[in-house]
Structures are given as C-alpha cells and as structure tokens.
Design a protein around this motif. Structure first.
Motif, PDB file in Angstrom:
ATOM      1  N   LYS A  20       0.830  -1.208   0.000  1.00  0.00           N
ATOM      2  CA  LYS A  20       0.000   0.000   0.000  1.00  0.00           C
ATOM      3  C   LYS A  20       0.869   1.265   0.000  1.00  0.00           C
ATOM      4  CE  LYS A  20      -2.498   0.632   3.603  1.00  0.00           C
ATOM      5  NZ  LYS A  20      -3.079   0.001   4.794  1.00  0.00           N
ATOM      6  N   THR A  21       1.930   1.251   0.794  1.00  0.00           N
ATOM      7  CA  THR A  21       2.758   2.453   0.961  1.00  0.00           C
ATOM      8  C   THR A  21       3.675   2.710  -0.227  1.00  0.00           C
ATOM      9  OG1 THR A  21       2.808   1.820   3.288  1.00  0.00           O
ATOM     10  CG2 THR A  21       4.217   3.639   2.668  1.00  0.00           C
ATOM     11  N   GLY A  76      12.781   4.102  -7.718  1.00  0.00           N
ATOM     12  CA  GLY A  76      13.501   2.828  -7.707  1.00  0.00           C
ATOM     13  C   GLY A  76      13.418   2.139  -6.354  1.00  0.00           C
ATOM     14  N   HIS A  77      12.666   2.727  -5.430  1.00  0.00           N
ATOM     15  CA  HIS A  77      12.454   2.103  -4.112  1.00  0.00           C
ATOM     16  C   HIS A  77      10.993   1.675  -3.992  1.00  0.00           C
ATOM     17  CE1 HIS A  77      16.059   4.506  -3.499  1.00  0.00           C
ATOM     18  NE2 HIS A  77      16.390   3.599  -2.622  1.00  0.00           N
ATOM     19  N   ASP A  78      10.447   1.168  -5.111  1.00  0.00           N
ATOM     20  CA  ASP A  78       9.039   0.801  -5.133  1.00  0.00           C
ATOM     21  C   ASP A  78       8.804  -0.554  -4.456  1.00  0.00           C
ATOM     22  OD1 ASP A  78       8.971  -1.300  -7.684  1.00  0.00           O
ATOM     23  OD2 ASP A  78      10.546   0.214  -7.741  1.00  0.00           O
ATOM     24  N   TYR A  79       7.530  -0.959  -4.397  1.00  0.00           N
ATOM     25  CA  TYR A  79       7.161  -2.218  -3.734  1.00  0.00           C
ATOM     26  C   TYR A  79       7.964  -3.409  -4.281  1.00  0.00           C
ATOM     27  CZ  TYR A  79       4.647  -6.478  -2.744  1.00  0.00           C
ATOM     28  OH  TYR A  79       4.358  -7.768  -2.373  1.00  0.00           O
ATOM     29  N   TYR A  80       8.156  -3.461  -5.592  1.00  0.00           N
ATOM     30  CA  TYR A  80       8.835  -4.631  -6.170  1.00  0.00           C
ATOM     31  C   TYR A  80      10.318  -4.673  -5.804  1.00  0.00           C
ATOM     32  CZ  TYR A  80       4.417  -5.416  -8.344  1.00  0.00           C
ATOM     33  OH  TYR A  80       3.081  -5.635  -8.514  1.00  0.00           O
ATOM     34  N   HIS A  81      10.911  -3.503  -5.535  1.00  0.00           N
ATOM     35  CA  HIS A  81      12.288  -3.505  -4.990  1.00  0.00           C
ATOM     36  C   HIS A  81      12.287  -4.212  -3.640  1.00  0.00           C
ATOM     37  CE1 HIS A  81      15.879  -2.368  -2.862  1.00  0.00           C
ATOM     38  NE2 HIS A  81      15.203  -1.588  -2.037  1.00  0.00           N
ATOM     39  N   ALA A 140      16.700   5.302 -12.841  1.00  0.00           N
ATOM     40  CA  ALA A 140      15.389   5.778 -12.360  1.00  0.00           C
ATOM     41  C   ALA A 140      15.596   6.783 -11.220  1.00  0.00           C
ATOM     42  CB  ALA A 140      14.529   4.613 -11.887  1.00  0.00           C
ATOM     43  N   TYR A 141      16.505   6.448 -10.309  1.00  0.00           N
ATOM     44  CA  TYR A 141      16.774   7.336  -9.162  1.00  0.00           C
ATOM     45  C   TYR A 141      17.388   8.656  -9.646  1.00  0.00           C
ATOM     46  CZ  TYR A 141      18.161   9.048  -4.615  1.00  0.00           C
ATOM     47  OH  TYR A 141      18.304   9.832  -3.495  1.00  0.00           O
ATOM     48  N   GLY A 142      18.369   8.558 -10.554  1.00  0.00           N
ATOM     49  CA  GLY A 142      19.001   9.764 -11.111  1.00  0.00           C
ATOM     50  C   GLY A 142      17.965  10.658 -11.771  1.00  0.00           C
TER      51      GLY A 142
END
Ligand code: NI
Length: 206
Positions: free
Chosen positions: A22-23, A30-35, A141-143
């Motif tokens: 959810k969060t 690049g720090h999404d749920y799938y990471h 993605a982060y950059g």
C-alpha cells in the motif's frame, strides 16, 4: 538450521507485506514495492546457507526502506514510522528494537557496520538489488527522479551524473558483501555492469 517463523509470525509478515504494498506501490525513485519484494526474495535465498532468525530477517527486509531519508526530503523517519506500524500489530518492544537496530545498519549512506547476522543478510539482500541489470535500471530511475543528467564528458559536471554513481557506489558493492551466497551472486551482476558501462562508453565516444 535457521529458525523458522511461527504461525503468529507468519501472520505479522503477511500484514507487513500488505502495508508495504500500500505504501510503496506508486514510488518512482527505484524504491518501489517490487524492490522491497526482491530484497525479501534475496534475503530468503541467503537464509538457505546462513544460520539466522528467519522472522527477524524477513520482517526487517520488508521494513528496510520505511521512513528512509531519500523518500522523506532528507529526514530519516524510519524509527518513528517502523515503531508506529509494529505497535499497531501489538508486537513486543524487544522485537521492535531489534528490527530498528537491523534497519539502521543496512543503509550504504549511513555507513554503519552490521552487528548481527540478521543485519548482514538484509544489507546484502538490499545491495544485491542495487547491482546487475536491475541495479542499472534503478540507478537511472533514481538519477531521473533527482533530475540528474545521464553522463557528461565535462570533468566538473560529471561528478553529478548517474554514470558517476556506478563508480561512487555500485562498483564497490561486490567487495562489501557479508555472506558467501551474496558474494557469489554479486560477482555475476558486477561483471554485467562492467560490460554495460564499457558498451555505454563505446556508444558515446564514437
Ligand atoms: Ni532498499
């Protein structure tokens, strides 16, 4: 033998996974749920060859990016948010303290040394997701989320490019792994990044 999670602990892990989903589902840096999901998968893989508390490792892996300063305008809110969430599940404060301790020792930028096998495993699991094909994708993605340019031939400007981040961090990670399993997986992913950067320079310096 690794200590397996009990029935109640499994329930806590499921509720934590739901909270993380959810969060973090819409997170774009690049720090999404799938990471986070991959970090849990990496941690389980490492647990196959390490003796550790599986419940603590898995719970800390799910929570390792909660409140991270990169996602909260430079302010570290991990202790506050993790405590809040785990208290809502009526978890013992001794467990909450262990989780906070593990999470605080995972981050590369905080420069802390992991002081338990559980922290070593979660740190390796997170670092494995920062290298290889996935690591390359996450790095760009982060950059992008920080408006960084990809690369620059200019020696001053180059310091703030995404490609520079490979040298500042990603290429260093394989030698910083704690566990044998992570060292082996890292080797392969490291070579792939080297090939990628070599090809990158071939293409930009035609
Ligand atoms: Ni992470």
């Amino acid at each position: 033998m690794t200590q397996q999670p009990s029935y109640i602990e499994k329930d806590i892990l499921i509720k934590t996974q739901e909270y993380i989903k959810k969060t973090f589902l819409q997170e774009g840096t690049g720090h999404d749920y799938y990471h986070i999901d991959r970090v849990v998968i990496n941690a389980k893989k490492i647990l196959e060859t390490e003796e550790a508390d599986e419940f603590l490792v898995e719970l800390a892996a799910w929570l390792h990016d909660v409140g991270d300063y990169k996602l909260h305008d430079g302010v570290d809110k991990s202790e506050e948010l993790i405590t809040q969430f785990l208290k809502s599940l009526a978890i013992d404060s001794s467990v909450i303290n262990r989780i906070i301790e593990i999470v605080s020792q995972v981050s590369f930028s905080k420069g802390k040394i992991p002081l338990s096998i559980e922290a070593e495993i979660v740190q390796d699991a997170d670092r494995l997701d920062a290298i290889g094909a996935i690591g390359i994708a996450r790095c760009f993605a982060y950059g992008g989320s920080k408006n960084r340019i990809l690369y620059s031939p200019d020696p001053v400007e180059k310091e703030n490019t995404t490609v520079q981040h490979f040298y500042d961090k990603l290429f260093k990670l394989k030698d910083l792994m704690n566990t044998e399993t992570a060292k082996k997986i890292a080797q392969d992913r490291h070579s792939f990044m080297e090939e990628y950067i070599a090809q990158f320079y071939n293409e930009v310096q035609l």
